[in-house]
Design a protein around this motif. Structure first.
Motif, mmCIF file in Angstrom:
data_model
loop_
_atom_site.group_PDB
_atom_site.id
_atom_site.type_symbol
_atom_site.label_atom_id
_atom_site.label_comp_id
_atom_site.label_asym_id
_atom_site.label_seq_id
_atom_site.Cartn_x
_atom_site.Cartn_y
_atom_site.Cartn_z
ATOM 1 N N ALA A 22 -6.707 -7.413 1.584
ATOM 2 C CA ALA A 22 -5.730 -8.312 0.968
ATOM 3 C C ALA A 22 -4.537 -7.444 0.561
ATOM 4 C CB ALA A 22 -6.324 -9.004 -0.263
ATOM 5 N N PRO A 23 -3.339 -8.038 0.516
ATOM 6 C CA PRO A 23 -2.155 -7.257 0.136
ATOM 7 C C PRO A 23 -2.186 -6.857 -1.348
ATOM 8 C CG PRO A 23 -1.582 -9.579 0.436
ATOM 9 C CD PRO A 23 -3.020 -9.429 0.840
ATOM 10 N N PRO A 24 -1.498 -5.760 -1.692
ATOM 11 C CA PRO A 24 -1.493 -5.293 -3.087
ATOM 12 C C PRO A 24 -1.102 -6.380 -4.091
ATOM 13 C CG PRO A 24 -0.570 -3.601 -1.690
ATOM 14 C CD PRO A 24 -0.781 -4.814 -0.808
ATOM 15 N N GLY A 25 -0.164 -7.242 -3.749
ATOM 16 C CA GLY A 25 0.257 -8.293 -4.681
ATOM 17 C C GLY A 25 -0.884 -9.227 -5.047
ATOM 18 N N ARG A 26 -1.704 -9.583 -4.073
ATOM 19 C CA ARG A 26 -2.866 -10.461 -4.321
ATOM 20 C C ARG A 26 -3.893 -9.744 -5.202
ATOM 21 N NH1 ARG A 26 -5.672 -14.380 -5.738
ATOM 22 N NH2 ARG A 26 -7.658 -14.748 -4.716
ATOM 23 N N VAL A 27 -4.151 -8.473 -4.904
ATOM 24 C CA VAL A 27 -5.109 -7.695 -5.703
ATOM 25 C C VAL A 27 -4.568 -7.515 -7.123
ATOM 26 C CG1 VAL A 27 -6.366 -5.507 -5.887
ATOM 27 C CG2 VAL A 27 -5.986 -6.553 -3.619
ATOM 28 N N TRP A 28 -3.260 -7.249 -7.221
ATOM 29 C CA TRP A 28 -2.634 -7.082 -8.533
ATOM 30 C C TRP A 28 -2.826 -8.317 -9.405
ATOM 31 C CZ3 TRP A 28 -0.635 -3.552 -11.724
ATOM 32 C CH2 TRP A 28 0.113 -4.009 -12.811
ATOM 33 N N ASP A 29 -2.661 -9.502 -8.814
ATOM 34 C CA ASP A 29 -2.798 -10.735 -9.595
ATOM 35 C C ASP A 29 -4.165 -10.813 -10.273
ATOM 36 O OD1 ASP A 29 -0.249 -11.537 -8.892
ATOM 37 O OD2 ASP A 29 -0.926 -12.908 -7.310
ATOM 38 N N ASP A 33 -4.869 -9.751 -14.562
ATOM 39 C CA ASP A 33 -5.407 -10.802 -15.431
ATOM 40 C C ASP A 33 -6.676 -10.275 -16.093
ATOM 41 O OD1 ASP A 33 -6.287 -13.034 -16.752
ATOM 42 O OD2 ASP A 33 -6.216 -14.358 -14.997
ATOM 43 N N VAL A 34 -6.490 -9.473 -17.141
ATOM 44 C CA VAL A 34 -7.639 -8.823 -17.784
ATOM 45 C C VAL A 34 -8.625 -9.841 -18.362
ATOM 46 C CG1 VAL A 34 -6.424 -6.653 -18.220
ATOM 47 C CG2 VAL A 34 -6.422 -8.438 -19.987
ATOM 48 N N ALA A 84 2.977 -1.070 -13.781
ATOM 49 C CA ALA A 84 3.964 -1.095 -12.703
ATOM 50 C C ALA A 84 3.424 -2.003 -11.603
ATOM 51 C CB ALA A 84 4.219 0.317 -12.177
ATOM 52 N N ASP A 85 3.826 -3.261 -11.647
ATOM 53 C CA ASP A 85 3.399 -4.280 -10.689
ATOM 54 C C ASP A 85 3.948 -3.917 -9.307
ATOM 55 O OD1 ASP A 85 3.178 -6.605 -9.158
ATOM 56 O OD2 ASP A 85 4.091 -7.911 -10.646
ATOM 57 N N PRO A 86 3.173 -3.815 -8.260
ATOM 58 C CA PRO A 86 1.717 -3.969 -8.136
ATOM 59 C C PRO A 86 1.004 -2.642 -7.900
ATOM 60 C CG PRO A 86 2.687 -4.290 -5.980
ATOM 61 C CD PRO A 86 3.796 -3.821 -6.928
ATOM 62 N N ARG A 87 1.338 -1.592 -8.656
ATOM 63 C CA ARG A 87 0.803 -0.262 -8.357
ATOM 64 C C ARG A 87 -0.178 0.285 -9.381
ATOM 65 N NH1 ARG A 87 6.086 0.548 -8.242
ATOM 66 N NH2 ARG A 87 5.911 2.279 -9.689
ATOM 67 N N VAL A 88 0.085 0.097 -10.666
ATOM 68 C CA VAL A 88 -0.773 0.735 -11.668
ATOM 69 C C VAL A 88 -0.807 -0.099 -12.948
ATOM 70 C CG1 VAL A 88 1.064 2.225 -12.569
ATOM 71 C CG2 VAL A 88 -1.301 2.914 -12.868
ATOM 72 N N LEU A 89 -2.008 -0.156 -13.519
ATOM 73 C CA LEU A 89 -2.203 -0.793 -14.819
ATOM 74 C C LEU A 89 -3.165 0.097 -15.594
ATOM 75 C CD1 LEU A 89 -1.887 -3.145 -16.819
ATOM 76 C CD2 LEU A 89 -3.882 -4.207 -15.726
ATOM 77 N N ALA A 90 -2.749 0.513 -16.796
ATOM 78 C CA ALA A 90 -3.599 1.385 -17.610
ATOM 79 C C ALA A 90 -3.519 0.974 -19.068
ATOM 80 C CB ALA A 90 -3.159 2.847 -17.458
ATOM 81 N N LEU A 159 -15.142 -3.535 -8.992
ATOM 82 C CA LEU A 159 -14.325 -3.500 -7.776
ATOM 83 C C LEU A 159 -14.895 -4.416 -6.710
ATOM 84 C CD1 LEU A 159 -13.124 0.192 -7.300
ATOM 85 C CD2 LEU A 159 -12.158 -1.650 -8.653
ATOM 86 N N GLY A 160 -16.209 -4.535 -6.649
ATOM 87 C CA GLY A 160 -16.837 -5.459 -5.712
ATOM 88 C C GLY A 160 -16.435 -6.914 -6.008
ATOM 89 N N HIS A 161 -16.385 -7.267 -7.291
ATOM 90 C CA HIS A 161 -15.951 -8.617 -7.684
ATOM 91 C C HIS A 161 -14.486 -8.848 -7.352
ATOM 92 C CE1 HIS A 161 -19.543 -10.078 -9.733
ATOM 93 N NE2 HIS A 161 -19.650 -8.911 -10.348
ATOM 94 N N ILE A 162 -13.642 -7.852 -7.638
ATOM 95 C CA ILE A 162 -12.215 -7.979 -7.335
ATOM 96 C C ILE A 162 -12.026 -8.145 -5.826
ATOM 97 C CG2 ILE A 162 -9.980 -6.766 -7.351
ATOM 98 C CD1 ILE A 162 -10.933 -5.490 -10.054
ATOM 99 N N LYS A 163 -12.748 -7.366 -5.038
ATOM 100 C CA LYS A 163 -12.678 -7.440 -3.572
ATOM 101 C C LYS A 163 -13.035 -8.847 -3.105
ATOM 102 C CE LYS A 163 -14.780 -5.333 0.572
ATOM 103 N NZ LYS A 163 -13.554 -4.969 1.322
ATOM 104 N N LYS A 164 -14.132 -9.378 -3.639
ATOM 105 C CA LYS A 164 -14.587 -10.714 -3.240
ATOM 106 C C LYS A 164 -13.537 -11.782 -3.575
ATOM 107 C CE LYS A 164 -18.951 -11.408 -3.822
ATOM 108 N NZ LYS A 164 -20.261 -11.653 -4.454
ATOM 109 N N LEU A 165 -12.972 -11.708 -4.784
ATOM 110 C CA LEU A 165 -11.947 -12.671 -5.191
ATOM 111 C C LEU A 165 -10.684 -12.542 -4.334
ATOM 112 C CD1 LEU A 165 -12.112 -12.507 -9.092
ATOM 113 C CD2 LEU A 165 -12.660 -14.492 -7.658
ATOM 114 N N ALA A 166 -10.237 -11.311 -4.104
ATOM 115 C CA ALA A 166 -8.992 -11.092 -3.365
ATOM 116 C C ALA A 166 -9.122 -11.499 -1.905
ATOM 117 C CB ALA A 166 -8.567 -9.626 -3.476
ATOM 118 N N GLU A 167 -10.288 -11.321 -1.330
ATOM 119 C CA GLU A 167 -10.498 -11.626 0.090
ATOM 120 C C GLU A 167 -10.863 -13.079 0.334
ATOM 121 O OE1 GLU A 167 -13.338 -8.732 1.487
ATOM 122 O OE2 GLU A 167 -11.844 -7.133 1.525
ATOM 123 N N ALA A 168 -11.142 -13.842 -0.741
ATOM 124 C CA ALA A 168 -11.564 -15.246 -0.592
ATOM 125 C C ALA A 168 -10.427 -16.122 -0.088
ATOM 126 C CB ALA A 168 -12.084 -15.785 -1.919
#
Length: 168
Positions: A22-29, A33-34, A84-90, A159-168
């Protein structure tokens, strides 16, 4: 990993990575969303923003409530220290200048998708683990090792959950 034989004062770190189709923007979304994170974690129970914030920005704060079989229940306030959307969140946990932990997600375009990493550093500020170490100083390296392994397992699951959501 860098934490084998580490002491708390060494500020041990752990990092896990996943490639997401999935593109970085989709993963970033999803990452940004903490409030979604509790659904991806056995330990984190709830997250809510403070001070009227509803998304990450440097200086924004959120409260996380956690539960662990051995450590009990606790609540922490985290401070966004990098965004820094969509590169880093800390974020830094508790004291932004001397946190009990720092957590960081990094996103990078890779092979038509996104490489996502989740990194965390224990310390330098005291945390709930400090009390266990205070009670059993001779077991500090084992206590740190076990906790870092838990973080690594939980981060891999996240990360497995994020992957599943982003690829859905």
């Amino acid at each position: 990993m860098e934490w084998t034989g580490a002491r708390y004062a060494d500020m041990p770190t752990v990092e896990v990575r996943a490639w997401i189709d999935a593109p970085p923007g989709r993963v970033w979304d999803i990452v940004a969303d903490v409030t979604l994170m509790p659904a991806m974690s056995d330990e984190l129970q709830s997250v809510h923003w403070l001070d009227g914030a509803d998304r990450p920005a440097v200086g924004a704060r959120f409260v996380g409530r956690s539960r662990h079989q051995s450590l009990g229940e606790w609540e922490t306030t985290s401070h966004i220290i990098e965004c820094a959307d969509p590169r880093v969140l800390a974020w830094a946990v508790e004291d932004a200048s001397r946190p009990s932990a720092v957590w960081r997600f990094r996103l990078a375009p890779k092979d038509g998708g996104t490489e996502l990493s989740e990194w965390m550093q224990m310390g330098p500020g005291r945390s709930g683990l400090s009390f266990a170490i205070d009670a059993m100083p001779d077991k500090e390296q084992k206590i740190v090792f076990v906790r870092m392994r838990e973080f690594e397992r939980n981060m891999t699951a996240t990360l497995g959950h994020i992957k599943k959501l982003a690829e859905a």
